[in-house]
Design an enzyme around this catalytic site. Structure first.
Site, PDB file in Angstrom:
ATOM      1  N   HIS A  27       9.090 -26.609  -1.556  1.00  0.00           N
ATOM      2  CA  HIS A  27       8.557 -27.651  -2.471  1.00  0.00           C
ATOM      3  C   HIS A  27       7.492 -27.218  -3.368  1.00  0.00           C
ATOM      4  O   HIS A  27       6.721 -28.154  -3.973  1.00  0.00           O
ATOM      5  CB  HIS A  27       8.000 -28.649  -1.330  1.00  0.00           C
ATOM      6  CG  HIS A  27       9.144 -29.204  -0.560  1.00  0.00           C
ATOM      7  ND1 HIS A  27       9.692 -30.460  -0.801  1.00  0.00           N
ATOM      8  CD2 HIS A  27       9.705 -28.833   0.581  1.00  0.00           C
ATOM      9  CE1 HIS A  27      10.464 -30.837   0.159  1.00  0.00           C
ATOM     10  NE2 HIS A  27      10.859 -29.727   0.905  1.00  0.00           N
ATOM     11  N   LYS A  29     -14.435  -0.607  -4.064  1.00  0.00           N
ATOM     12  CA  LYS A  29     -15.401  -0.124  -3.172  1.00  0.00           C
ATOM     13  C   LYS A  29     -16.405   0.779  -3.719  1.00  0.00           C
ATOM     14  O   LYS A  29     -17.583   0.280  -3.511  1.00  0.00           O
ATOM     15  CB  LYS A  29     -14.790   0.684  -2.005  1.00  0.00           C
ATOM     16  CG  LYS A  29     -14.026   0.322  -0.904  1.00  0.00           C
ATOM     17  CD  LYS A  29     -13.619   1.043   0.061  1.00  0.00           C
ATOM     18  CE  LYS A  29     -12.323   0.414   0.965  1.00  0.00           C
ATOM     19  NZ  LYS A  29     -11.830   1.598   1.801  1.00  0.00           N
ATOM     20  N   GLU A  37       0.745  -1.194  -0.068  1.00  0.00           N
ATOM     21  CA  GLU A  37       0.020  -0.024   0.274  1.00  0.00           C
ATOM     22  C   GLU A  37       0.723   1.349  -0.054  1.00  0.00           C
ATOM     23  O   GLU A  37       0.532   2.405  -0.295  1.00  0.00           O
ATOM     24  CB  GLU A  37      -0.855  -0.036   1.225  1.00  0.00           C
ATOM     25  CG  GLU A  37      -2.629  -0.549   0.922  1.00  0.00           C
ATOM     26  CD  GLU A  37      -3.349  -0.553   1.996  1.00  0.00           C
ATOM     27  OE1 GLU A  37      -4.388  -0.933   1.999  1.00  0.00           O
ATOM     28  OE2 GLU A  37      -2.977   0.317   3.167  1.00  0.00           O
TER      29      GLU A  37
HETATM   30  O1  PA5 Z   1      -3.824   0.680   5.703  1.00  0.00           O
HETATM   31  C1  PA5 Z   1      -5.237   1.274   5.768  1.00  0.00           C
HETATM   32  O2  PA5 Z   1      -5.223   2.440   5.874  1.00  0.00           O
HETATM   33  C2  PA5 Z   1      -6.233   0.356   5.671  1.00  0.00           C
HETATM   34  O3  PA5 Z   1      -5.749  -1.085   5.663  1.00  0.00           O
HETATM   35  C3  PA5 Z   1      -6.988   0.457   6.762  1.00  0.00           C
HETATM   36  O4  PA5 Z   1      -6.467   0.145   7.808  1.00  0.00           O
HETATM   37  C4  PA5 Z   1      -8.231  -0.506   6.525  1.00  0.00           C
HETATM   38  O5  PA5 Z   1      -8.824  -0.329   5.488  1.00  0.00           O
HETATM   39  C5  PA5 Z   1      -9.261  -0.359   7.796  1.00  0.00           C
HETATM   40  O6  PA5 Z   1      -9.881   0.900   7.870  1.00  0.00           O
HETATM   41  P1  PA5 Z   1     -10.473   1.268   9.144  1.00  0.00           P
HETATM   42  O7  PA5 Z   1      -9.541   1.326  10.473  1.00  0.00           O
HETATM   43  O8  PA5 Z   1     -10.922   2.696   8.837  1.00  0.00           O
HETATM   44  O9  PA5 Z   1     -11.506   0.558   9.357  1.00  0.00           O
END
Ligand code: PA5
Length: 429
Positions: free
Chosen positions: A303, A417, A282
């Site tokens: 393996h 989303k 990310e």
């Molecule tokens: O790194 C990030 O921002 C995401 O992985 C969030 O942590 C994830 O989408 C969960 O979001 P939230 O804590 O708002 O539910």
């Protein structure tokens, strides 16, 4: 035994030359300045750099106290969250608690799988339950659905007052549905600071509270992170092993190594790799750039993926997570008949055999054209895990800056989303 994790570059060989390192130093300096002066892209999300020192003793004690209250009250503690609100806690608990012991902490909300949630709810039905629901936004679909269903079960079992003693929310200080619900019902709340993004939140209550609920010594984890933070303050690549790792990754990327495989020889590192994949994927995978983070669990994956690593497309480099502790808990016995021809290993520990497997693999992969380096972890303890978390967070910040992206945003995660909400008929989608 060393009291710090370290970075071993023996098998980078000629893939990374001194000249390459020298050439990347100006970019490394810029990245260092961005991070330490807090004036680079994503500068409003650098709160994680200070978590090891800003998470004070009182806060740690409060979390330990609440966790032990829940442990006494409940047979199971369900931690609800996804992504950055799930993977760090899961990594810590999987690495630091016994594989086959009785489990106290269970996770939900990290998928949309009906059979998983149904199974969890059925298992929870006859048990005393507590919940830690974690969501910075308070509106993420997966944990919101899971929490609604767990809450539905709990509300049939417990009074309003009893519920208030069994639900802990970890969320934003002011905004979001979860915060509103916690305030309205008097639920205990831990705050995710505004300037800490999800994937950088493991050393906040997001990772620490579930870890405490699983019986992990979170003050040791913070101590480890503090130590690492101190050690990473030097901009000198010869002193700062994390900066070296960040530089090496970019040098290899520029030479066509597009995939990094984080490999381990211990399944207790499996979820550390999952956490790492989110952190690096990310943070760096944007603007049509980035190293694809993958992981392998050896020797099982030797393996399967071993063939590709040794012999497939040469666009891979590898980083090993190595547990350096020698243990003699499994010593191979001598067998009179020796029909399996293993007597040459009699008296040797499994940890010894595993170490040799790592040594052989790192050399073989290097000779096969996969440059590799290793992060050496003195032992699988909360202290070293705290170091490792901080090491990787700093590494990805520096590495992302070197590659010219903002390591702290994630513009790409919204696309699916929008489409999903449209398909689900969400009002306003
Ligand atoms: O790194 C990030 O921002 C995401 O992985 C969030 O942590 C994830 O989408 C969960 O979001 P939230 O804590 O708002 O539910």
């Amino acid at each position: 035994m060393s009291d710090s994790i370290s970075y071993d570059t023996k098998y980078l060989g000629a893939f990374v030359t001194n000249k390459d390192i020298e050439n990347i130093l100006p970019e490394l300096e810029t990245a260092h300045n961005y991070l330490t002066r807090k004036n680079g892209p994503g500068k409003d999300f650098l709160g994680w750099t200070d978590l090891p020192t800003s998470t004070g003793r009182a806060m740690l004690l409060d979390m330990v106290k609440t966790a032990s209250r829940l442990r006494k009250k409940a047979d199971i503690i369900i931690v609800v969250g996804i992504g950055g609100s799930y993977l760090g806690a899961k990594a810590a608990i999987e690495m630091l608690t016994p594989e086959f012991g009785e489990k106290k902490v269970f996770f939900a909300g990290f998928n949309i799988c009906d059979e998983y949630l149904d199974g969890l709810l059925r298992m929870a039905k006859g048990k005393e339950i507590a919940v830690n629901v974690i969501s910075k936004s308070g509106t993420t679909t997966e944990p919101a659905i899971a929490f609604r269903m767990i809450f539905d079960l709990m509300k049939k079992k417990y009074s309003r007052k009893e519920l208030a003693g069994r639900i802990v929310c970890t969320t934003d200080n002011k905004r979001g549905a979860l915060k509103a619900m916690a305030d309205a019902n008097g639920y205990k709340c831990y705050v995710i600071p505004d300037d800490v993004g999800g994937r950088f939140s493991v050393l906040s209550p997001v990772g620490l509270f579930p870890a405490a609920a699983a019986g992990i010594d979170i003050s040791e984890m913070i101590k480890g992170a503090q130590k690492c933070r101190k050690e990473l303050s030097s901009p000198d690549i010869n002193k700062n092993q994390c900066y070296k790792y960040a530089a090496v990754r970019n040098i290899l990327y520029r030479k066509g190594k597009r995939i990094e495989v984080l490999s381990n020889f211990d399944n207790k590192f499996h979820f550390v790799s999952e956490w790492w994949k989110q952190l690096f994927g990310e943070s760096e995978g944007k603007a049509s750039k980035g190293i694809f983070p993958a992981s392998c669990d050896f020797s099982a994956d030797l393996h399967s993926m071993g063939q590709f690593l040794q012999d497939g497309s040469r666009n891979i480099f590898e980083t090993f997570l190595v547990d350096c502790e020698d243990r003699d808990m499994c010593v191979i016995p001598k067998e009179k008949s020796d029909t399996d021809e293993l007597n040459y290993l009699a008296g040797k520990s499994l940890s010894f055999v595993n170490r040799k497997a790592y040594m052989a693999t790192s050399e073989a992969h290097f000779e096969g054209g996969v440059p590799n380096s290793s992060i050496m972890i003195p032992a699988k303890t909360a202290f070293y895990l705290g170091q490792l978390f901080y090491f990787f967070q700093t590494a990805v910040a520096i590495s992302g800056y070197i590659s010219g992206v903002n390591p702290f945003d994630q513009p790409g995660v919204e696309a699916y989303k929008k489409k999903m909400f449209k398909l689900l008929g969400k009002p306003g989608a």
